[in-house]
Design a protein around this motif. Structure first.
Motif, PDB file in Angstrom:
ATOM      1  N   ASN A   1       0.843  -1.203   0.000  1.00  0.00           N
ATOM      2  CA  ASN A   1       0.000   0.000   0.000  1.00  0.00           C
ATOM      3  C   ASN A   1       0.872   1.245   0.000  1.00  0.00           C
ATOM      4  O   ASN A   1       0.637   2.212  -0.727  1.00  0.00           O
ATOM      5  N   PHE A   2       1.876   1.183   0.825  1.00  0.00           N
ATOM      6  CA  PHE A   2       2.800   2.323   0.947  1.00  0.00           C
ATOM      7  C   PHE A   2       3.543   2.548  -0.376  1.00  0.00           C
ATOM      8  O   PHE A   2       3.667   3.667  -0.853  1.00  0.00           O
TER       9      PHE A   2
ATOM     10  N   PHE B   1       2.618   1.674  -3.347  1.00  0.00           N
ATOM     11  CA  PHE B   1       1.650   2.165  -4.351  1.00  0.00           C
ATOM     12  C   PHE B   1       1.426   3.662  -4.201  1.00  0.00           C
ATOM     13  O   PHE B   1       1.440   4.409  -5.162  1.00  0.00           O
ATOM     14  N   ASN B   2       1.236   4.076  -2.963  1.00  0.00           N
ATOM     15  CA  ASN B   2       0.966   5.498  -2.743  1.00  0.00           C
ATOM     16  C   ASN B   2       2.189   6.363  -2.936  1.00  0.00           C
ATOM     17  O   ASN B   2       2.080   7.534  -3.251  1.00  0.00           O
ATOM     18  N   SER B   3       3.365   5.759  -2.740  1.00  0.00           N
ATOM     19  CA  SER B   3       4.560   6.566  -2.934  1.00  0.00           C
ATOM     20  C   SER B   3       4.769   6.897  -4.406  1.00  0.00           C
ATOM     21  O   SER B   3       5.504   7.817  -4.734  1.00  0.00           O
TER      22      SER B   3
ATOM     23  N   THR C   1       2.375   7.871  -6.378  1.00  0.00           N
ATOM     24  CA  THR C   1       1.464   8.939  -6.798  1.00  0.00           C
ATOM     25  C   THR C   1       2.093  10.292  -6.519  1.00  0.00           C
ATOM     26  O   THR C   1       2.953  10.431  -5.667  1.00  0.00           O
ATOM     27  N   VAL C   2       1.642  11.288  -7.274  1.00  0.00           N
ATOM     28  CA  VAL C   2       2.219  12.635  -7.137  1.00  0.00           C
ATOM     29  C   VAL C   2       1.720  13.296  -5.860  1.00  0.00           C
ATOM     30  O   VAL C   2       0.576  13.124  -5.480  1.00  0.00           O
ATOM     31  N   LYS C   3       2.580  14.057  -5.266  1.00  0.00           N
ATOM     32  CA  LYS C   3       2.182  14.796  -4.059  1.00  0.00           C
ATOM     33  C   LYS C   3       1.051  15.747  -4.418  1.00  0.00           C
ATOM     34  O   LYS C   3       1.121  16.455  -5.407  1.00  0.00           O
TER      35      LYS C   3
ATOM     36  N   LYS D   1      -4.306  18.587  -6.691  1.00  0.00           N
ATOM     37  CA  LYS D   1      -4.882  17.798  -7.780  1.00  0.00           C
ATOM     38  C   LYS D   1      -6.138  17.110  -7.291  1.00  0.00           C
ATOM     39  O   LYS D   1      -6.197  16.633  -6.163  1.00  0.00           O
TER      40      LYS D   1
ATOM     41  N   LYS E   1      -8.429  14.011  -7.667  1.00  0.00           N
ATOM     42  CA  LYS E   1      -8.311  12.651  -8.196  1.00  0.00           C
ATOM     43  C   LYS E   1      -9.541  12.313  -9.036  1.00  0.00           C
ATOM     44  O   LYS E   1     -10.646  12.773  -8.762  1.00  0.00           O
TER      45      LYS E   1
ATOM     46  N   PHE F   1     -10.127   6.537  -9.941  1.00  0.00           N
ATOM     47  CA  PHE F   1      -9.127   6.328  -8.892  1.00  0.00           C
ATOM     48  C   PHE F   1      -9.809   6.076  -7.565  1.00  0.00           C
ATOM     49  O   PHE F   1      -9.431   5.167  -6.819  1.00  0.00           O
TER      50      PHE F   1
ATOM     51  N   PHE G   1      -8.541  15.699  -2.734  1.00  0.00           N
ATOM     52  CA  PHE G   1      -8.300  14.337  -2.281  1.00  0.00           C
ATOM     53  C   PHE G   1      -7.194  14.361  -1.241  1.00  0.00           C
ATOM     54  O   PHE G   1      -6.165  14.983  -1.435  1.00  0.00           O
TER      55      PHE G   1
ATOM     56  N   TRP H   1      -5.183  11.684   1.521  1.00  0.00           N
ATOM     57  CA  TRP H   1      -5.028  10.326   2.056  1.00  0.00           C
ATOM     58  C   TRP H   1      -5.191  10.276   3.570  1.00  0.00           C
ATOM     59  O   TRP H   1      -5.322   9.190   4.154  1.00  0.00           O
TER      60      TRP H   1
ATOM     61  N   PHE I   1       3.141  13.575   3.122  1.00  0.00           N
ATOM     62  CA  PHE I   1       2.121  12.572   3.424  1.00  0.00           C
ATOM     63  C   PHE I   1       2.684  11.168   3.289  1.00  0.00           C
ATOM     64  O   PHE I   1       2.167  10.218   3.846  1.00  0.00           O
ATOM     65  N   ILE I   2       3.722  11.051   2.501  1.00  0.00           N
ATOM     66  CA  ILE I   2       4.299   9.727   2.256  1.00  0.00           C
ATOM     67  C   ILE I   2       4.751   9.098   3.581  1.00  0.00           C
ATOM     68  O   ILE I   2       4.718   7.899   3.759  1.00  0.00           O
TER      69      ILE I   2
ATOM     70  N   TRP J   1       2.252   6.942   5.754  1.00  0.00           N
ATOM     71  CA  TRP J   1       2.104   5.505   5.553  1.00  0.00           C
ATOM     72  C   TRP J   1       3.190   4.733   6.294  1.00  0.00           C
ATOM     73  O   TRP J   1       2.929   3.672   6.877  1.00  0.00           O
ATOM     74  N   VAL J   2       4.402   5.256   6.283  1.00  0.00           N
ATOM     75  CA  VAL J   2       5.497   4.598   7.001  1.00  0.00           C
ATOM     76  C   VAL J   2       5.178   4.571   8.490  1.00  0.00           C
ATOM     77  O   VAL J   2       5.345   3.545   9.159  1.00  0.00           O
TER      78      VAL J   2
ATOM     79  N   VAL K   1       2.659   1.921   9.377  1.00  0.00           N
ATOM     80  CA  VAL K   1       3.256   0.576   9.449  1.00  0.00           C
ATOM     81  C   VAL K   1       3.946   0.398  10.798  1.00  0.00           C
ATOM     82  O   VAL K   1       3.799  -0.638  11.458  1.00  0.00           O
TER      83      VAL K   1
END
Lengths: 602, 238
Positions: free
Chosen positions: A18-19, A21-23, A25-27, A556, A558, A562, B134, B136, B200-201, B204-205, B208
């Motif tokens: 999951n991480f 996959f999301n990494s 995507t664009v910020k 952005k 989505k 998506f 959007f 997350w 935001f990345i 997710w870390v 976990v």
């Protein structure tokens, strides 16, 4: 990982995937600085009516964006790309390709509910006031072209011929009209400016069909700001005296003035130097040179020199008026000449060689009780020729009933003092001189105009008066060479310092850091300096609103697909979790039971 | 954002506790009183914590909390101390209800976590997911609430062991250390959020890592609970 049970390993892998996959995507979030259009209010003393100018709204709710090109396509128009000053453009053709008035309303409807994004030059083709009605678009974002900010001055100087120069001047005039329109009318939608470099990766204006790089939503969290009026205006004086005469009285004085404030239709962008503030560096360098000369008893002049920096120049020279009414009477009576330094730009020693050179203009007034000695402007003209600069003399009769001050010398003329103005501008109402968006210097190129030549010219002119030199043209010997040569670095450093400060007069305080820095600069040369702040009370008060800068958040949006994918993914996650918590056998049993029940029902 | 994202977030928020509820009630008797006591205990504990935080927590200068939160040590310390009220709340809920051990532990932990989910995450997610931009963070919060459920189960087990063991458990030193981990780890996560940055990345870390920590707490508390039950059974036999 080895020591974790199997179930936990699988769940952990799921999270890791999951991480990952999301990494990819664009910020989504980006925050950029934007600058609000002026908002001013003026109360009429006779009718009591309030005249509101500029934009009254500050915040833009989260809305989709639409660029100028998107709506132009919608109208099946094909406007030219925004006029680039470097391109050969026919001004007449441009007016023909303006969007017709009948279609302007249709065009405006295209932006309904969105944030309209316009490149600056597209305002030449579309009347922005049609968007100003409330309920139409949510906001207007005007993109300032890159060209304005970096090598603008060189662009306007590096023209091949007079025709090209005239077409660029026409464009500047048109932009001047757009700027006037923006601050003469009231706009109920927020209008902000942004630099092209900040949004070039999001909106493309280089081609007819702008490449949409995804759907964007904008939000601007702007604050309406506080009401402010000019309460006080500050002047900075640096006094370089000579010895008193035999009777113990003051010897004649020469006053050299310049202005440190500027104006822009977006007050947050009031940091340019073109409208007259590039003379500040010249004035400071002159003070340094003459201090050096006066420190040597052999080269001490016969005149006192008074260097003055005034504010409020864009408010009809309010600062100069206040200064002259408050200056010491003895000093005022000793004034023999006032030299007002206006904009002195364009000159660049490197450019002089290959390019057309702009003339300098010497302005003075006539027709009154006081008349300047005509030898003075002629002297300046002849000295400037020796430096390869052509100076044109411009005279104007002052109309006493007209309160408008065209050039600073008129204020001194009305007080019966002999004064001249040296300027790069022939006319007082030229766009850049009034303070314009075009008056922006990029931080990357603060040394666009080293002013050594002009500084030397003015210094030579002053020295002729001070030392009463009589030199023939063929025997011109410059004092200001070697040790006394003007230093470009001093002027550039002053320019760099000025560029850092927002110099919009109504927002300047009396203890402004800029003035303190300038005062320290004079003091470092050994000059006797003081800052005078005078309170202002005007019949017609104009209030300006702060809150001129805001943060624009761009994100952005989505696509629906998506989000549907995320929904399916979450269902998969729940199914996997149920499978692991319930156990393999039980889950399979339940699924079988469910299938059997359905078959029975059918 | 569309309703798809909202449904996805709500599904993750509420279906996981429902799965836990369904699986657990299959093997246990269907008693509702532990759930009721759990809800009341959570509400009263949270109310008391809010009053204490409002009284003792110093004012923060930060305007927007989400991406620009800064870590303040004094506030963190006060939060840790005030959060220890959860021990009292959980203990009173377990003491009040009657029935089988596992039913009580399940009921209280489920009720506590579900109430927290409804009060803390539901409304925020509902409003946030329907915004045009959007983000997350709502999905991350939903998954975080699942991890909180796991954490709450572990917490309830530890409280039970401490209460029923009457401080005679030879491992009580270690148990207290593990108990304090429940209060310290949330503040450590806040600090790491600030240190790791505002991208935001890293959310997710961090998720976990939170799961790994919660799982470790669950394994340890389950171990203590099982060893306690074994000790109790041996005593009965003797």
């Amino acid at each position: 990982m080895k020591y974790l049970p199997r179930r936990s390993r699988l769940i952990l892998c799921f999270f890791v995937l999951n991480f990952v996959f999301n990494s990819l995507t664009v910020k989504s979030l980006e925050t950029l600085p934007v600058y609000r259009l002026l908002h001013s209010e003026q109360v009429s003393s006779s009718t009591g009516k309030t005249f509101i100018r500029g934009t009254t709204s500050a915040s833009v709710p989260s809305s989709q964006t639409k660029t100028y090109f998107e709506c132009a396509e919608y109208l099946k128009q094909s406007p030219k790309t925004p006029t680039d000053p470097n391109q050969d453009t026919n001004i007449e053709n441009e007016t023909e390709e303006e969007i017709p008035h009948s279609e302007q309303e249709e065009f405006a409807k295209c932006f309904k509910g969105t944030v309209a994004v316009f490149p600056l030059f597209s305002l030449l083709e579309f009347d922005i006031s049609t968007l100003s009605e409330g309920g139409s678009c949510k906001g207007i974002l005007i993109v300032l072209p890159r060209d304005l900010l970096t090598t603008k001055t060189k662009e306007f100087v590096t023209f091949q011929n007079e025709e090209e120069r005239e077409s660029k001047e026409e464009i500047i005039k048109k932009l001047g009209k757009i700027e006037s329109l923006l601050i003469e009318k009231e706009f109920r939608v927020p209008i902000y400016f942004i630099n092209e470099d900040e949004v070039s990766h999001l909106f493309s204006f280089d081609s007819l069909h702008s490449d949409k790089q995804g759907n964007y939503n904008l939000k601007i969290a702007g604050k309406p700001g506080n009401k402010k009026k000019i309460k006080q205006v500050s002047s900075l004086e640096a006094w370089l005296p000579t010895d008193l005469d035999e009777e113990g009285k003051l010897k004649p004085t020469i006053v050299i003035t310049a202005n440190y404030d500027t104006f822009s239709i977006s007050p947050a962008l009031s940091s340019g130097l073109e409208s007259g503030n590039n003379a500040v560096g010249v004035l400071i360098e002159l003070s340094r040179l003459f201090t050096k000369l006066y420190n040597n008893p052999q080269t001490k002049g016969q005149y006192n020199l008074l260097f003055v920096l005034n504010g409020g120049s864009k408010q009809n020279y309010l600062g100069t008026k206040k200064w002259i009414s408050s200056v010491d009477r003895k000093v005022l009576e000793s004034v023999e000449l006032v030299l007002c330094l206006d904009s002195l730009s364009i000159y660049d020693d490197d450019l002089v060689k290959n390019q057309l050179i702009d003339d300098l203009f010497l302005h003075y007034s006539n027709g009154g009780k006081i008349e300047i000695d005509k030898a003075v402007p002629i002297e300046f003209q002849s000295i400037s020729k020796m430096f390869g600069i052509n100076t044109q003399i411009v005279t104007k009769k002052i109309m006493k009933n007209n309160p408008l001050i065209s050039f600073e010398h008129e204020i001194f003329y009305r007080k019966k003092l002999k004064a001249i103005t040296i300027s790069n501008f022939k006319s007082y109402n030229q766009t850049i001189r009034k303070g314009s968006l075009l008056d922006l210097q990029s931080g990357d190129n603060p040394t666009a105009r080293p002013m050594k030549t002009v500084t030397t010219l003015i210094a030579e002119f002053l020295s002729k008066m001070i030392y009463k030199q009589q030199q023939q043209q063929s025997q011109f010997i410059s004092i200001f060479e070697n040790n006394y040569e003007p230093n470009n670095l001093v002027i550039q450093n002053i320019n760099k310092m000025l560029l850092k400060y927002n110099r919009f007069s109504p927002f300047l305080e009396k203890d402004e850091q800029l003035l303190l820095n300038l005062e320290n600069t004079f003091k470092s040369f050994g000059l006797d300096t003081k800052i005078e702040s005078k309170k202002i009370s005007l019949k017609k008060e104009t209030f300006y609103y702060t809150g001129t800068q805001a943060k624009l958040t761009i994100f952005k949006v989505k696509s629906l697909l998506f989000e549907f994918f995320v929904f399916i993914l979450s269902l998969v996650y729940l199914a996997v979790l149920y499978y692991f918590l319930n156990g393999k056998e039980k889950t399979i049993q339940e699924i079988k039971q469910l299938i059997n029940n359905r078959k029975k029902n059918n | 954002m569309s309703f798809f994202y909202l449904f996805a977030v709500l599904a993750v928020l509420f279906v996981v506790p429902f799965i836990y509820f369904r699986i657990s009630t299959k093997t246990q008797s269907k008693k509702k009183t532990p759930i009721l006591y759990g809800v009341v205990a959570y509400l009263l504990t949270t109310l008391s914590k809010m009053i204490l935080m409002a009284t003792f927590l110093p004012d923060s200068d930060q305007e927007e909390a989400d991406f620009t939160a800064q870590f303040e040590p004094v506030s963190a310390l006060i939060t840790i101390v005030v959060s220890s009220l959860d021990v009292l709340g959980c203990f009173l809920a377990l003491r009040a209800c009657s029935g089988h051990t596992e039913v009580k532990i399940f009921g209280v932990s489920f009720a506590w976590s579900a109430t927290e989910t409804i009060l803390s995450f539901f409304l925020v997610s509902w409003i946030g997911c329907l915004k045009p931009e959007f983000n997350w963070i709502y999905m991350q919060n939903a998954l975080g609430s699942n991890i909180n459920l796991l954490r709450q189960i572990a917490f309830t087990h530890i409280i039970w062991v401490l209460w029923k063991g009457k401080f005679q458990n030879p491992d009580k030193g270690n148990i207290f250390i593990w108990l304090s981990a429940f209060f310290i780890t949330p503040e450590l996560f806040k600090l790491s959020e600030v240190l790791l940055g505002k991208y935001f990345i890293f959310g997710w870390v961090l998720l976990v890592i939170k799961f790994a920590v919660a799982y470790q707490l669950y394994i340890t508390s389950k171990k203590y609970f099982q060893s306690f039950e074994q000790l109790k059974n041996n005593k009965k036999k003797n």
